[in-house]
Design a protein around this motif. Structure first.
Motif, PDB file in Angstrom:
ATOM      1  N   ASP A  64       0.815  -1.203   0.000  1.00 13.56           N
ATOM      2  CA  ASP A  64       0.000   0.000   0.000  1.00 13.56           C
ATOM      3  C   ASP A  64       0.860   1.269   0.000  1.00 13.56           C
ATOM      4  O   ASP A  64       0.446   2.305   0.486  1.00 13.56           O
ATOM      5  CB  ASP A  64      -0.930   0.002   1.211  1.00 13.56           C
ATOM      6  CG  ASP A  64      -0.160  -0.139   2.523  1.00 13.56           C
ATOM      7  OD1 ASP A  64      -0.776   0.013   3.582  1.00 13.56           O
ATOM      8  OD2 ASP A  64       1.060  -0.383   2.457  1.00 13.56           O
ATOM      9  N   LYS A 359      -1.264  -6.816  -4.363  1.00 12.86           N
ATOM     10  CA  LYS A 359      -2.127  -5.624  -4.452  1.00 12.86           C
ATOM     11  C   LYS A 359      -3.355  -5.910  -5.321  1.00 12.86           C
ATOM     12  O   LYS A 359      -4.481  -5.555  -4.949  1.00 12.86           O
ATOM     13  CB  LYS A 359      -1.331  -4.462  -5.037  1.00 12.86           C
ATOM     14  CG  LYS A 359      -2.166  -3.189  -5.175  1.00 12.86           C
ATOM     15  CD  LYS A 359      -1.373  -2.070  -5.826  1.00 12.86           C
ATOM     16  CE  LYS A 359      -2.245  -0.824  -5.993  1.00 12.86           C
ATOM     17  NZ  LYS A 359      -1.547   0.271  -6.680  1.00 12.86           N
ATOM     18  N   GLU A 362      -5.763  -8.483  -3.429  1.00 12.71           N
ATOM     19  CA  GLU A 362      -5.900  -8.233  -2.000  1.00 12.71           C
ATOM     20  C   GLU A 362      -7.182  -8.850  -1.436  1.00 12.71           C
ATOM     21  O   GLU A 362      -7.223  -9.323  -0.297  1.00 12.71           O
ATOM     22  CB  GLU A 362      -5.877  -6.730  -1.741  1.00 12.71           C
ATOM     23  CG  GLU A 362      -5.570  -6.344  -0.298  1.00 12.71           C
ATOM     24  CD  GLU A 362      -6.793  -6.388   0.606  1.00 12.71           C
ATOM     25  OE1 GLU A 362      -6.632  -6.574   1.815  1.00 12.71           O
ATOM     26  OE2 GLU A 362      -7.921  -6.252   0.068  1.00 12.71           O
TER      27      GLU A 362
END
Length: 493
Positions: A64, A359, A362
């Protein structure tokens, strides 16, 4: 215009893959265990390479971080960019001078250490053990005690060698007798010896014979059970009423016989392993953070830390009196520096791709397989500024360990299906939804493929009936008719 030989100067561009660059790109596609083997061979061939001491800090990345930081470019040398992007061109030979030998390319120290590992300690290879005995080894150890006849023992060992992994004899006994030039009666006697071995049922030629051997061993092969075993095909088709009439029993006795039948092993050979299977060592470690994010790290427990042995280089340099020896030593030093650079770049590239995968997926790490999104190599490649071929190499033969288990990196690249409300759904998520619906269906109201289509549509999945059938078969679920028969058999106890 006169014809004749002449000299022309032309300028052109070409793409050349040098051996070193080919090696660096090849390293991307190898797993950590394969790279470890490669490093071991290189350590034997290059005296200047050595394994370092204390590990460096674990290479990790969070998923993040700001986009600008996450997409930081790789080292700015042309060779590093080529490795990272999966392209090639003719790189210049390394120009090494005396001053360069006293410092590292980045840190100013002599030994550029590469720590490709740091995480939990894996068990040493000697601690893993050899594994359980194979079926052949287990059976051959019993032959000597089962018979004192050398001829029958030899035939029995030959029969054991012909068994498949489930313990069945796929070759006709007459063919074996002919191949061994023995009497068919002797072959039958040898097969009887194999049938007497543990586990009971090995050496059977059919499923019925396998079950019958086990029922006889349990002293339960009465005429009624023999009829049931002889008509297993009717049981497979779900013709229970007809099978009950053939056996001549009432509902209670028939339920007891079916319950007893389920206690026998249809594939006794599978209790024993074949070749010991290698444990999967993850290349990427994903762990949750307290703030809800994820830490992504390269598993640093599976590869050694490489350095250049400075003292040995100085010692060798002092003994190099001729030009050929000095050239050899310079070549080995260049090779060592290149390998450290290539492995370092490999580590960065794997970490970059894995961080983007975490990512993009997720939802899977937080909510399970139902949240798995459709994902392509191109999506990841464009996000991190690399070529698709590089991402493909990085995700080959590599595994990711997370709280939900260990998965191959290719697992996270799935095709998508249409979904209501915007973004498509992963094929794996659809399969998981189908399995949940089938597991929860009422045995008296089995869901057809059309019913599954409607239920999946209520969950947001837009699928055709043939697509549902394809996914259902892919996860090993039978049609509604087959499932109705299976659940009817399971209900009779």
């Amino acid at each position: 215009m006169a014809l004749g030989p002449r000299l022309d100067l032309r300028q052109s561009q070409s793409l050349v893959m040098t051996p070193q660059l080919q090696q660096a790109i090849k390293l991307l596609a190898l797993s950590n265990l394969e790279v470890e083997t490669f490093i071991g061979e290189t350590l034997e061939a290059n005296p200047l390479l050595d394994v370092g001491g204390e590990p460096a800090a674990s290479a990790s990345e969070t998923v993040d971080v700001p986009e600008e930081a996450r997409r930081t470019t790789l080292e700015e040398s042309p060779v590093d960019r080529l490795i990272g992007e999966g392209r090639g061109e003719d790189d210049r030979p390394l120009d090494i001078d005396a001053s360069a030998l006293d410092r590292d390319r980045d840190t100013g120290e002599w030994s550029a250490d590469l720590r490709l590992g740091g995480g939990e300690e894996l068990p040493a290879i000697e601690e893993r053990g050899r594994g359980e005995a194979t079926l052949v080894e287990h059976l051959e150890a019993q032959v000597g005690a089962a018979t004192g006849d050398p001829l029958l023992a030899g035939i029995a060992r030959y029969l054991i060698g012909q068994l498949d992994e489930a313990g069945y004899l796929p070759v006709a006994l007459a063919e074996i007798a002919e191949d061994l030039a023995v009497d068919p009666a002797e072959a039958e006697a040898a097969l009887a010896i194999v049938h007497s071995l543990d586990p009971t049922g090995v050496g059977a030629r059919t499923l019925s014979e396998c079950i019958a051997l086990q029922a006889r061993e349990a002293d339960r092969l009465d005429p009624l059970m023999a009829r049931l075993i002889d008509n297993l095909d009717l049981l497979a088709r779900g013709e229970l009423a007809r099978l009950k009439r053939i056996c001549g029993v009432d509902d209670e006795d028939f339920a007891d016989m079916l319950s007893e039948l389920r206690g026998y092993d249809p594939k006794p050979g599978l209790r024993f392993g074949g070749e010991p299977s290698a444990a999967v060592t993850p290349d990427i470690l994903v762990t949750p953070r307290s703030d809800g994010g994820w830490n992504v790290a390269v598993n640093q427990a599976s590869l050694p830390r490489l350095i250049v042995n400075r003292s040995y280089y100085v010692e060798l340099k002092g003994t190099c009196a001729d030009k050929g020896s000095r050239a050899w030593l310079s070549e080995k030093l260049a090779d060592a520096n290149w390998l450290i650079k290539a492995l370092d770049q490999r580590q960065k590239t794997i970490l970059k791709v894995a961080s983007e995968l975490v990512k993009q997926q997720e939802g899977f790490f937080s909510g399970g397989i139902s949240q798995l999104r459709p994902l392509t190599l191109r999506t990841v490649a464009e996000a991190i500024g690399m070529h698709e071929s590089t991402v493909s190499r990085v995700t080959s033969n590599k595994y990711l360990s997370c709280p939900r288990g260990t998965y191959e990196l290719k697992f996270f690249f799935t095709s998508g299906v249409a979904a209501t409300g915007g973004e498509g759904a992963s094929a794996e998520a659809v399969k998981a939804a189908i399995r949940r619906l089938v597991d929860a269906e009422d045995p008296k109201a089995i869901l057809s493929d059309d019913a599954l289509v409607d239920l999946l549509k209520d969950k947001g999945f837009e699928l055709a009936r043939r697509t549902v059938a394809k996914y259902r078969e892919a996860i090993g679920l039978g049609s509604s008719v087959q499932r109705r028969r299976q659940k009817a058999i399971a209900a009779v106890r």
